[in-house]
Motif scaffolding. Structure first.
Motif, mmCIF file in Angstrom:
data_model
loop_
_atom_site.group_PDB
_atom_site.id
_atom_site.type_symbol
_atom_site.label_atom_id
_atom_site.label_comp_id
_atom_site.label_asym_id
_atom_site.label_seq_id
_atom_site.Cartn_x
_atom_site.Cartn_y
_atom_site.Cartn_z
ATOM 1 N N ASP A 110 -5.301 75.210 86.508
ATOM 2 C CA ASP A 110 -6.672 74.884 86.881
ATOM 3 C C ASP A 110 -7.556 76.062 86.485
ATOM 4 O OD1 ASP A 110 -9.119 74.544 88.234
ATOM 5 O OD2 ASP A 110 -8.184 73.451 89.876
ATOM 6 N N ASP A 111 -8.344 75.880 85.414
ATOM 7 C CA ASP A 111 -9.167 76.983 84.912
ATOM 8 C C ASP A 111 -10.229 77.399 85.920
ATOM 9 O OD1 ASP A 111 -8.309 77.889 82.341
ATOM 10 O OD2 ASP A 111 -8.849 75.934 81.540
ATOM 11 N N ARG A 112 -10.825 76.431 86.601
ATOM 12 C CA ARG A 112 -11.919 76.768 87.514
ATOM 13 C C ARG A 112 -11.432 77.637 88.670
ATOM 14 N NH1 ARG A 112 -14.562 75.119 92.115
ATOM 15 N NH2 ARG A 112 -16.852 75.217 92.026
ATOM 16 N N GLU A 113 -10.283 77.253 89.233
ATOM 17 C CA GLU A 113 -9.757 78.008 90.364
ATOM 18 C C GLU A 113 -8.849 79.153 89.931
ATOM 19 O OE1 GLU A 113 -10.653 77.626 93.432
ATOM 20 O OE2 GLU A 113 -11.925 75.878 93.030
ATOM 21 N N GLU A 114 -8.537 79.198 88.630
ATOM 22 C CA GLU A 114 -7.591 80.181 88.102
ATOM 23 C C GLU A 114 -6.283 80.123 88.889
ATOM 24 O OE1 GLU A 114 -9.893 83.842 88.273
ATOM 25 O OE2 GLU A 114 -10.256 83.673 86.112
ATOM 26 N N GLN A 115 -5.763 78.900 88.941
ATOM 27 C CA GLN A 115 -4.549 78.647 89.706
ATOM 28 C C GLN A 115 -3.588 77.767 88.928
ATOM 29 O OE1 GLN A 115 -5.742 76.855 93.455
ATOM 30 N NE2 GLN A 115 -5.003 78.642 94.576
ATOM 31 N N LEU A 116 -2.318 78.073 89.083
ATOM 32 C CA LEU A 116 -1.265 77.189 88.624
ATOM 33 C C LEU A 116 -0.941 76.248 89.777
ATOM 34 C CD1 LEU A 116 0.845 76.527 86.390
ATOM 35 C CD2 LEU A 116 2.382 78.122 87.550
ATOM 36 N N VAL A 117 -1.138 74.947 89.580
ATOM 37 C CA VAL A 117 -0.951 73.958 90.641
ATOM 38 C C VAL A 117 0.359 73.215 90.411
ATOM 39 C CG1 VAL A 117 -1.918 71.951 91.814
ATOM 40 C CG2 VAL A 117 -3.446 73.711 90.861
ATOM 41 N N LEU A 118 1.225 73.250 91.409
ATOM 42 C CA LEU A 118 2.492 72.525 91.355
ATOM 43 C C LEU A 118 2.443 71.401 92.374
ATOM 44 C CD1 LEU A 118 3.191 75.476 90.306
ATOM 45 C CD2 LEU A 118 5.514 75.027 91.088
ATOM 46 N N GLN A 119 2.480 70.175 91.895
ATOM 47 C CA GLN A 119 2.629 69.025 92.781
ATOM 48 C C GLN A 119 4.105 68.633 92.736
ATOM 49 O OE1 GLN A 119 -0.919 66.169 92.697
ATOM 50 N NE2 GLN A 119 -1.083 67.130 90.685
ATOM 51 N N THR A 120 4.786 68.852 93.840
ATOM 52 C CA THR A 120 6.231 68.732 93.824
ATOM 53 C C THR A 120 6.745 68.203 95.156
ATOM 54 O OG1 THR A 120 8.297 69.956 93.389
ATOM 55 C CG2 THR A 120 6.565 71.128 94.582
#
Length: 786
Positions: free
Chosen positions: A210-220
């Motif tokens: 997520d570029d806006r939040e500067e986060q790697l998002v894991l839906q798991t």
């Protein structure tokens, strides 16, 4: 013993599950339902040998396959290993690092070696077929005996004799003399088969940046989202803030998903590298053979009794085959430590000695599975009582009566203090139900007809609500325990609740809402639970060890109570009375004279008219609370009674009747508790009669599909009669004890004892599970031929 539910009270009632309308109408959202723009699909090149050095990995042809976008090895991704450590000295515990992708050596068939990413699920499978991996095979270690044999190949150079854990927690002085002088000494050597927890939904993840939040998002689909976040950030060398873990609906876990898997981290690394969403869904073959397994244990146990059938001592040696690696965060110590610490169970054992070991073999790693060693050691202890009863000429239930704990609190020889329970009451009631239904007469009548009917019992406890103090005794570097909850009311008077626990079928959306609604005097429809999002939940240890209601539910109740106090204070200030004069009911604060302020009106003051608040009351309506258990936990208990018939021609074991008398303290929702019991019993029966993963001499797993892994169906699982007893817990905020694992714990022992009762005329006694039709057939035909 059962307290009546007060009029209007939700806790104690079988409120309809709030999850069901969404799930039953197809509106649930599971990992495989997620589709993001530009999403790629991942699968893994897996080892085809059980033990060997990797001499080369050639992914050139993979990258040329149409639709393949990328393929990575461990060297390409440069990931830090997953490491699970205890704080014990190396003489007792040997830590092992588990690489996200195997680098130099593979240690089980199915170990991930490389990740392939493609535009669709079909192209990625084509890419896997093009991978070329060469190995220099090493001698595989495929059994406990082979692992411990002198000169055996070592899976990890630092683990002498392939032993990861070797602990002797208890050794009563003079125990050898106690056995020497005992009137009766019985012995059981038992082995239990390696099992798969088999959640309906296999493991999976969708990862994106997520570029806006500067986060790697894991839906798991994980039971421990915050632990996944911690490991992902460390393996990927990111600040923990830069990783968000979100859990959608989850189709079962049973412990298999309460550890951190390698594939989820590798898929996240690929998404980070490619800056595109990456989905990995485990196929059923990999789920059966290469996912986390459990239960392969060997017990060698003696028990000493006096002439009256009272137990004098217990002497045990426990060896657990933990597969190739320690898991995070529970380590390879989870099974031998559980067995060693809790084996005396519901019985007054005055002397105890135990040695527990975890060995490493060339098999898929072990994770906690519903019950964690308790189905195994309960089965062994119950077999000891059955054997002692026969040798002493006592009734099998009577010998238990003479030994169960009846005075509480009781501190056992294992230094664990047991809170009040209904051990004797559950045993007596279960036996009475079986007798009242006429099963003893039916057994005698069947014997006269040449049929083989047997009756078996198991009496046990389930330690639940482990807090930080209990886990700290294991000297783990990672010490689970507490939970945090926030309860927040908005201007409409609706309430949002957060919990650090994670539902994967246990009805948290319903039971947590019941607790909050009762505490605040609110309609349950006004309460919404949020779970499984590391951005919304401050911190949590997730769901395992029957802790969700005991620990998580207690934190929820405390937070709701704090919010209720604030509502009372705001209302009291408006009416110029003391907060003690205000009560909450029916969505409003009220005085005894009938004056009321609705929650909407109070929320308007808290949010929209904050100038009306006294200076000592902050604007807003939210409260946060934590809860931990600082004693030895709390113990649910139950007795299971089983009636079986053995069929001569096929060796099949048919369960004719199953009775469960359980006590989990205050049952927040009795129907949910019964569902937990029935589901657990089904898994316990599966371990007793059907399920087992075996390996050949080269370490190749035998059960890679449902053609070979025998899962019971509705035809094999009987209807279960459940009776509730209720001994409220003094250590939790709701009086509840855990209910998640009891069914699984009690079933193998009860089934095995019933089978042995039916085999009594043959002189054959069985001590291993699963009980196969071949074994039963041989035993029955031995009787017939003699």
């Amino acid at each position: 013993m059962n307290e009546p539910v007060k009029e209007g009270q939700l806790v104690g009632r079988s409120v309809a599950r709030r999850e069901d309308p969404r799930l039953l109408t197809g509106r649930g959202r599971f990992v495989d339902d997620i589709a993001l723009p530009g999403m790629l699909h991942a699968q893994f090149v897996r080892s085809t040998v059980a033990h060997g050095d990797i001499t080369s990995i050639d992914l050139t042809a993979v990258r040329d396959v149409p639709g393949v976008v990328a393929a990575f090895t461990a060297d390409d991704l440069e990931l830090t290993d997953i490491t699970a450590q205890l704080g014990r000295p190396l003489s007792e515990f040997v830590p092992t690092a588990m690489p996200v992708l195997a680098r130099d050596r593979v240690r089980y068939v199915g170990e991930p070696v490389a990740i392939v990413v493609a535009r669709n699920a079909y192209a990625v499978e084509d890419g896997l077929e093009a991978a070329k991996v060469s190995y220099a095979p090493l001698e595989p270690v495929t059994s406990e005996e082979a692992a411990l044999a002198p000169g055996a190949p070592l899976l990890h150079e630092e683990a002498a004799r392939n032993t990861l854990v070797d602990v002797s927690l208890f050794a009563t002085d003079g125990i050898d003399e106690i056995f020497d002088a005992a009137a009766c000494v019985v012995h059981v050597a038992s082995r239990t088969g390696r099992q798969n927890a088999l959640p309906l939904e296999t493991r999976g993840v969708v990862a994106h940046w997520d570029d806006r939040e500067e986060q790697l998002v894991l839906q798991t689909c994980t039971q421990v989202p915050h632990q996944v976040r911690t490991v992902a950030s460390r393996c990927l060398r990111l600040d923990e803030r830069a990783v968000r873990v979100v859990v959608p609906d989850m189709g079962g876990g049973f412990g298999q998903k309460c550890v951190v898997g390698r594939e989820e981290i590798a898929a996240a690394a690929a998404a980070l590298r490619l800056r595109r969403p990456v989905k990995w869904i485990e196929d059923r073959k990999d789920a059966l053979s290469a996912s986390f397994l459990a239960r392969e244990q060997h017990y060698d146990v003696r028990a000493a009794f006096d002439e009256e059938g009272r137990i004098l001592g217990l002497d045990a040696d426990v060896v657990c085959d933990m597969g190739a690696y320690s898991c995070y965060p529970f380590t390879a110590g989870i099974e031998p430590l559980m067995a060693s610490a809790e084996m005396p169970g519901v019985y007054k054992v005055p002397a105890y000695r135990v040695r527990g070991r975890a060995v490493t073999t060339n098999k898929a790693p072990t994770a906690p599975y519903r019950g964690v060693s308790r189905p195994q050691y309960v089965m062994v202890v119950e077999r000891l009582f059955e054997r002692a009863a026969r040798e002493l000429g006592l009734d099998a239930v009577e010998i238990r009566r003479r030994n169960v704990i009846t005075e509480f609190p009781y501190t056992g020889v294992n230094n664990i203090t047991y809170d009040p329970g209904s051990y004797l009451e559950s045993l007596n009631l279960c036996e009475r139900i079986v007798k009242d239904e006429g099963w003893y007469e039916k057994r005698s009548a069947a014997a006269a007809q040449g049929r083989h009917i047997g009756i078996g019992y198991s009496c046990f406890s389930e330690r639940t609500g482990y807090g930080s103090a209990a886990f700290a005794q294991r000297k783990m570097r990672v010490v689970p325990g507490f939970d945090i909850s926030e309860v927040r009311m908005d201007t409409s008077g609706a309430v949002t609740v957060t919990t650090g626990t994670m539902s994967h079928g246990q009805s948290h959306e319903t039971t947590m809402a019941q607790i909050v609604a009762d505490e605040l005097g609110l309609d349950i429809g006004k309460v919404k639970l949020h779970q499984g999002d590391t951005e919304r939940i401050t911190y949590g240890w997730g769901t395992f060890a029957s802790r969700s209601i005991t620990v998580g539910g207690s934190a929820v109740r405390l937070a709701a109570a704090k919010l209720g106090e604030k509502l009372c204070r705001i209302a009291a200030a408006r009416w110029e009375v003391g907060p003690q004069d205000v009560e909450l009911a029916d969505g409003a604060a009220r005085l005894r004279d009938g004056t009321t302020l609705t929650y909407e009106e109070l929320a308007d003051i808290a949010y929209l008219q904050a100038h009306l608040l006294p200076k000592d009351i902050e604007p807003g309506l939210s409260a946060t609370a934590t809860f931990d258990v600082f004693n030895d936990g709390t113990f649910s208990n139950a007795t299971h009674g089983v009636v079986v018939e053995l069929h001569e021609g096929t060796g099949q074991v048919e369960i004719l009747r199953y009775v469960c008398v359980e006590d989990c303290g205050v049952a927040i929702n009795p129907q949910v508790v019964e569902g937990q019991c029935r589901g657990g019993i089904a898994q316990g029966i599966a371990g007793a009669l059907f399920e087992q993963v075996t390996y050949d001499a080269q370490g190749e797993p035998s059960a890679t599909s449902f053609m070979d892994y025998k899962v019971p169906t509705a035809h094999e699982i009987p209807d279960v009669l459940i009776h509730h007893l209720e001994t409220p817990c003094a250590f939790t905020e709701t009086g509840a004890k855990g209910a998640g694992e009891g069914g699984t714990i009690g079933a193998p022992a009860a089934v095995l004892n019933a089978v042995n009762d039916a085999l009594l005329p043959t002189g054959v006694e069985l001590d291993h599970t699963p009980i196969t039709p071949e074994t039963v057939h041989r035993a029955l035909n031995l009787e017939l031929s003699s």
